[in-house]
Design an enzyme around this catalytic site. Structure first.
Site, PDB file in Angstrom:
ATOM      1  N   GLU A  94       0.821  -1.203   0.000  1.00 16.77           N
ATOM      2  CA  GLU A  94       0.000   0.000   0.000  1.00 16.77           C
ATOM      3  C   GLU A  94       0.863   1.264   0.000  1.00 16.77           C
ATOM      4  O   GLU A  94       1.921   1.298   0.620  1.00 16.77           O
ATOM      5  CB  GLU A  94      -0.842   0.053   1.282  1.00 16.77           C
ATOM      6  CG  GLU A  94      -1.866  -1.043   1.373  1.00 16.77           C
ATOM      7  CD  GLU A  94      -2.657  -0.948   2.664  1.00 16.77           C
ATOM      8  OE1 GLU A  94      -3.522  -1.804   2.862  1.00 16.77           O
ATOM      9  OE2 GLU A  94      -2.397  -0.044   3.485  1.00 16.77           O
ATOM     10  N   CYS A 107       2.885   8.356   1.974  1.00 16.02           N
ATOM     11  CA  CYS A 107       3.255   7.354   2.971  1.00 16.02           C
ATOM     12  C   CYS A 107       3.455   6.033   2.224  1.00 16.02           C
ATOM     13  O   CYS A 107       2.545   5.576   1.525  1.00 16.02           O
ATOM     14  CB  CYS A 107       2.132   7.249   3.999  1.00 16.02           C
ATOM     15  SG  CYS A 107       2.370   5.904   5.160  1.00 16.02           S
ATOM     16  N   CYS A 114       4.672  -7.732   7.400  1.00 19.66           N
ATOM     17  CA  CYS A 114       5.580  -7.237   8.439  1.00 19.66           C
ATOM     18  C   CYS A 114       5.772  -8.302   9.512  1.00 19.66           C
ATOM     19  O   CYS A 114       4.824  -8.985   9.889  1.00 19.66           O
ATOM     20  CB  CYS A 114       5.001  -5.973   9.056  1.00 19.66           C
ATOM     21  SG  CYS A 114       6.122  -5.214  10.259  1.00 19.66           S
ATOM     22  N   CYS A 118       2.526  -6.261  15.421  1.00 22.80           N
ATOM     23  CA  CYS A 118       1.725  -5.453  16.353  1.00 22.80           C
ATOM     24  C   CYS A 118       0.272  -5.949  16.301  1.00 22.80           C
ATOM     25  O   CYS A 118      -0.301  -6.076  15.211  1.00 22.80           O
ATOM     26  CB  CYS A 118       1.792  -3.976  15.977  1.00 22.80           C
ATOM     27  SG  CYS A 118       3.494  -3.366  15.893  1.00 22.80           S
ATOM     28  N   CYS A 121      -2.623  -4.202  14.215  1.00 23.73           N
ATOM     29  CA  CYS A 121      -2.295  -3.756  12.863  1.00 23.73           C
ATOM     30  C   CYS A 121      -2.635  -4.836  11.837  1.00 23.73           C
ATOM     31  O   CYS A 121      -2.246  -5.997  11.994  1.00 23.73           O
ATOM     32  CB  CYS A 121      -0.802  -3.422  12.807  1.00 23.73           C
ATOM     33  SG  CYS A 121      -0.173  -3.221  11.132  1.00 23.73           S
ATOM     34  N   GLU A 162       8.660  -2.936   8.461  1.00 21.74           N
ATOM     35  CA  GLU A 162       9.618  -2.222   9.325  1.00 21.74           C
ATOM     36  C   GLU A 162      10.798  -1.853   8.430  1.00 21.74           C
ATOM     37  O   GLU A 162      11.620  -2.710   8.064  1.00 21.74           O
ATOM     38  CB  GLU A 162      10.045  -3.145  10.483  1.00 21.74           C
ATOM     39  CG  GLU A 162      11.272  -2.714  11.249  1.00 21.74           C
ATOM     40  CD  GLU A 162      11.259  -1.269  11.748  1.00 21.74           C
ATOM     41  OE1 GLU A 162      10.474  -0.964  12.639  1.00 21.74           O
ATOM     42  OE2 GLU A 162      12.058  -0.449  11.227  1.00 21.74           O
ATOM     43  N   SER A 193      10.093   5.820   9.706  1.00 22.97           N
ATOM     44  CA  SER A 193       9.450   5.517  10.986  1.00 22.97           C
ATOM     45  C   SER A 193       9.778   4.079  11.367  1.00 22.97           C
ATOM     46  O   SER A 193       9.521   3.153  10.601  1.00 22.97           O
ATOM     47  CB  SER A 193       7.937   5.705  10.827  1.00 22.97           C
ATOM     48  OG  SER A 193       7.285   5.321  11.998  1.00 22.97           O
ATOM     49  N   SER A 216       8.532   4.616  16.954  1.00 24.09           N
ATOM     50  CA  SER A 216       7.205   4.316  17.499  1.00 24.09           C
ATOM     51  C   SER A 216       7.369   3.646  18.853  1.00 24.09           C
ATOM     52  O   SER A 216       7.722   2.473  18.924  1.00 24.09           O
ATOM     53  CB  SER A 216       6.457   3.371  16.553  1.00 24.09           C
ATOM     54  OG  SER A 216       6.248   4.002  15.322  1.00 24.09           O
ATOM     55  N   LEU A 217       7.122   4.388  19.916  1.00 19.61           N
ATOM     56  CA  LEU A 217       7.262   3.789  21.258  1.00 19.61           C
ATOM     57  C   LEU A 217       5.959   3.100  21.680  1.00 19.61           C
ATOM     58  O   LEU A 217       5.971   1.962  22.120  1.00 19.61           O
ATOM     59  CB  LEU A 217       7.654   4.853  22.284  1.00 19.61           C
ATOM     60  CG  LEU A 217       9.087   5.389  22.194  1.00 19.61           C
ATOM     61  CD1 LEU A 217       9.389   6.288  23.387  1.00 19.61           C
ATOM     62  CD2 LEU A 217      10.118   4.257  22.141  1.00 19.61           C
ATOM     63  N   HIS A 218       4.854   3.799  21.629  1.00 19.23           N
ATOM     64  CA  HIS A 218       3.522   3.265  21.955  1.00 19.23           C
ATOM     65  C   HIS A 218       3.353   2.816  23.401  1.00 19.23           C
ATOM     66  O   HIS A 218       2.252   2.399  23.797  1.00 19.23           O
ATOM     67  CB  HIS A 218       3.124   2.108  21.023  1.00 19.23           C
ATOM     68  CG  HIS A 218       3.158   2.450  19.567  1.00 19.23           C
ATOM     69  ND1 HIS A 218       2.857   3.705  19.082  1.00 19.23           N
ATOM     70  CD2 HIS A 218       3.463   1.711  18.468  1.00 19.23           C
ATOM     71  CE1 HIS A 218       2.979   3.720  17.758  1.00 19.23           C
ATOM     72  NE2 HIS A 218       3.355   2.523  17.365  1.00 19.23           N
ATOM     73  N   ASN A 292      -6.893   3.760  15.405  1.00 16.60           N
ATOM     74  CA  ASN A 292      -7.945   3.721  14.379  1.00 16.60           C
ATOM     75  C   ASN A 292      -8.953   2.619  14.718  1.00 16.60           C
ATOM     76  O   ASN A 292      -8.644   1.717  15.495  1.00 16.60           O
ATOM     77  CB  ASN A 292      -7.317   3.537  12.998  1.00 16.60           C
ATOM     78  CG  ASN A 292      -6.628   2.199  12.898  1.00 16.60           C
ATOM     79  OD1 ASN A 292      -7.273   1.162  12.828  1.00 16.60           O
ATOM     80  ND2 ASN A 292      -5.304   2.208  12.943  1.00 16.60           N
ATOM     81  N   CYS A 335      -2.751   1.333   8.109  1.00 15.69           N
ATOM     82  CA  CYS A 335      -1.801   0.499   7.385  1.00 15.69           C
ATOM     83  C   CYS A 335      -2.263  -0.951   7.235  1.00 15.69           C
ATOM     84  O   CYS A 335      -2.619  -1.610   8.206  1.00 15.69           O
ATOM     85  CB  CYS A 335      -0.490   0.583   8.170  1.00 15.69           C
ATOM     86  SG  CYS A 335       0.634  -0.736   7.922  1.00 15.69           S
TER      87      CYS A 335
HETATM   88  S1  SF4 Z   1       2.279  -1.285  12.943  1.00 16.37           S
HETATM   89 FE1  SF4 Z   1       4.031  -1.160  11.542  1.00 16.37          FE
HETATM   90  S2  SF4 Z   1       5.608  -2.321  12.621  1.00 16.37           S
HETATM   91 FE2  SF4 Z   1       3.677  -2.919  13.608  1.00 16.37          FE
HETATM   92  S3  SF4 Z   1       3.024  -4.756  12.459  1.00 16.37           S
HETATM   93 FE3  SF4 Z   1       2.080  -2.956  11.471  1.00 16.37          FE
HETATM   94  S4  SF4 Z   1       3.471  -2.457   9.792  1.00 16.37           S
HETATM   95 FE4  SF4 Z   1       4.603  -3.754  11.232  1.00 16.37          FE
END
Ligand code: SF4
Length: 346
Positions: A94, A107, A114, A118, A121, A162, A193, A216-218, A292, A335
Site C-alpha cells: 500500500e 506514505c 511485516c 503489532c 495492525c 519495518e 518511521s 514508534s514507542l507506543h 484507528n 496500514c
Molecule cells: S504497525 Fe508497523 S511495525 Fe507494527 S506490524 Fe504494522 S506495519 Fe509492522
C-alpha cells in the site's frame, strides 16, 4: 551491471551511465532518460522523443519502464488516496497520498507484510512475506506521484513493514529518491518511521544524517511495549532509548516519538507521566496518534478527551507534543487494511 531485465524506474544513475557506455551511447543520454522518467514521467519508451529509435529499442530490450502496477485505488472525501501497488510476482503493498495545500505527503511501504506483529495492525496480522527491492520502493513512490499533480512535500516510510529490517534496499532507494537525477526529494523531507532497531537507527543517522527518524514507542515501559510492539523482545526499550541518544548525538536534530493511543491500554494518566519522564532531557517531540477503528476487539481508539488529557500532561511537563490529524478514515487508511482485504479476496 547484471544482464537481468530491470525496471528503469529506480535504477541508480550510475547504472544508467554504465548502460549507455555498454551500448556505445554518449553519457548525456543517461541524463535525458532520467529526465523522461522522473521529470516527465512518460508512460512508455516510445514517448522518449529526444532519443534515437535505436536507443529506444535497446532500452526496450534490456529494461522494463516499471514493473509495478496500481491495481486498486480508494479515494477519501478529504482527498487522501490509498493505492495498492502490485508487482509481477503477485505481491502487493500500500501507498497513501495525502494532499496538504500545494504539496503531497506520501506514505509508502518497505516490505510486503511485516514481521513485527503489532496486534492492532492489519499488516502485522497478515505476517511477513518479503522485502521490497530498492527499485520496487522507488516505483511505489513514482507511481503514487504520477497519479497526482502535486509535488511531493514529504515522504514517510510509515506504510507496511519495518523499514530498518530492510535497510540495504531502503538506503539504496533513498539514494535514487534523493538524487538530483532521480526523484529529487530533499533528505530533510524524508522520514523513516521505525519500531526501534537500535543498530540500524544509528546506521541510518550515519549514512543519512538529514533524513528524519521517528521511533514508534507506543508504551513508556518495556512490559507494555512488548505486548504492543512484540519486536521489543529482541530490542528492549532501554536499548532503543540508547540508540535514540546516539542518533541525536550524531545528528543534533530533534527526533519524533510516535505514540498511538488505545483506550484503557496505554492512554492512562500514569502512562502519560511515565512517557514524560522518559522524554525529559532528550531532544524529542511526541506525536500522539489516536488509534484507528480497525484495531480489533481489544484495541479501541482513545476518545478525544482522553487524548487531550494525555497531551495536557506531557505539555505540563514541558515535552513538545502534537496530535496527528486523522486523514482518510473512510478509505481504510490504516496500514495494511486494503492489502488484507485484497489478499483475502484473491
Ligand atoms: S504497525 Fe508497523 S511495525 Fe507494527 S506490524 Fe504494522 S506495519 Fe509492522
Amino acid at each position: 551491471m547484471s544482464m537481468d531485465k530491470h525496471s528503469l524506474v529506480g535504477l541508480l544513475p550510475q547504472d544508467m551511465s554504465s548502460f549507455m557506455e555498454s551500448v556505445g551511447e554518449p553519457l548525456y543520454r543517461a541524463r535525458q532518460v532520467t529526465e523522461w522518467i522522473y521529470r516527465k514521467k512518460v508512460p512508455s519508451f516510445d514517448h522518449m522523443s529526444t532519443l534515437p529509435q535505436s536507443l529506444r529499442d535497446a532500452l526496450k530490450k534490456n529494461f522494463f519502464l516499471a514493473q509495478g502496477k496500481i491495481v486498486h485505488t480508494l479515494t477519501s472525501h478529504d482527498g487522501t488516496v490509498k493505492y495498492l501497488v502490485a508487482f509481477p510476482d503477485g505481491q502487493a503493498v500500500e501507498a497513501v497520498s495525502i494532499p496538504q495545500g500545494k504539496r503531497l505527503t506520501l506514505c509508502v511501504s518497505s516490505q510486503v507484510g511485516c514481521a513485527v506483529g503489532c496486534p492492532y495492525c492489519a499488516t502485522g496480522k497478515a505476517g511477513f512475506t518479503r522485502d521490497l527491492e530498492s527499485q520496487e520502493i522507488v516505483e511505489e513512490v513514482w507511481m503514487a506521484q504520477k497519479a497526482n499533480d502535486q509535488r511531493i512535500g514529504n515522504l514517510v516510510f510509515m506504510g507496511m513493514g519495518e523499514p530498518l529490517l530492510n535497510y540495504t534496499n531502503l538506503s539504496r532507494a533513498i539514494l535514487v529518491l534523493n538524487h538530483p537525477q532521480g526523484m529529487g526529494i530533499g533528505t530533510r523531507h524524508i522520514t523513516v518511521s521505525t519500531t526501534g532497531v537500535p543498530s540500524k537507527m544509528v546506521q541510518l543517522a550515519r549514512d543519512w544524517e538529514q533524513v528524519n527518524l521517528a521511533v514508534s514507542l507506543h508504551a513508556p515501559d518495556n512490559d507494555l511495549r512488548t505486548e504492543l510492539v512484540p519486536v521489543s523482545r529482541a530490542w528492549p526499550l532501554r536499548e532503543v532509548m540508547e540508540a535514540v541518544d546516539e542518533v541525536i548525538g550524531l545528528t543534533n536534530r530533534r527526533m519524533t516519538v510516535e505514540y498511538t493511543l488505545w483506550n484503557g491500554i496505554n492512554d492512562l494518566v500514569s502512562h502519560a507521566h511515565a512517557l514524560a519522564a522518559l522524554c525529559r532531557g532528550r531532544l524529542l517531540h511526541v506525536n500522539l496518534i489516536p488509534g484507528n477503528p480497525g484495531g480489533g476487539k481489544r484495541f479501541r481508539p482513545s476518545s478525544l478527551p482522553r487524548v487531550l488529557t494525555f497531551q495536557g500532561i506531557l505539555r505540563e511537563k514541558g515535552i513538545p507534543v502534537t496530535i496527528r490529524k486523522e486523514r482518510g478514515r473512510d478509505i481504510q487508511a490504516a496500514c495494511g487494511e486494503l492489502y488484507r482485504t485484497w489478499t483475502q479476496a484473491e
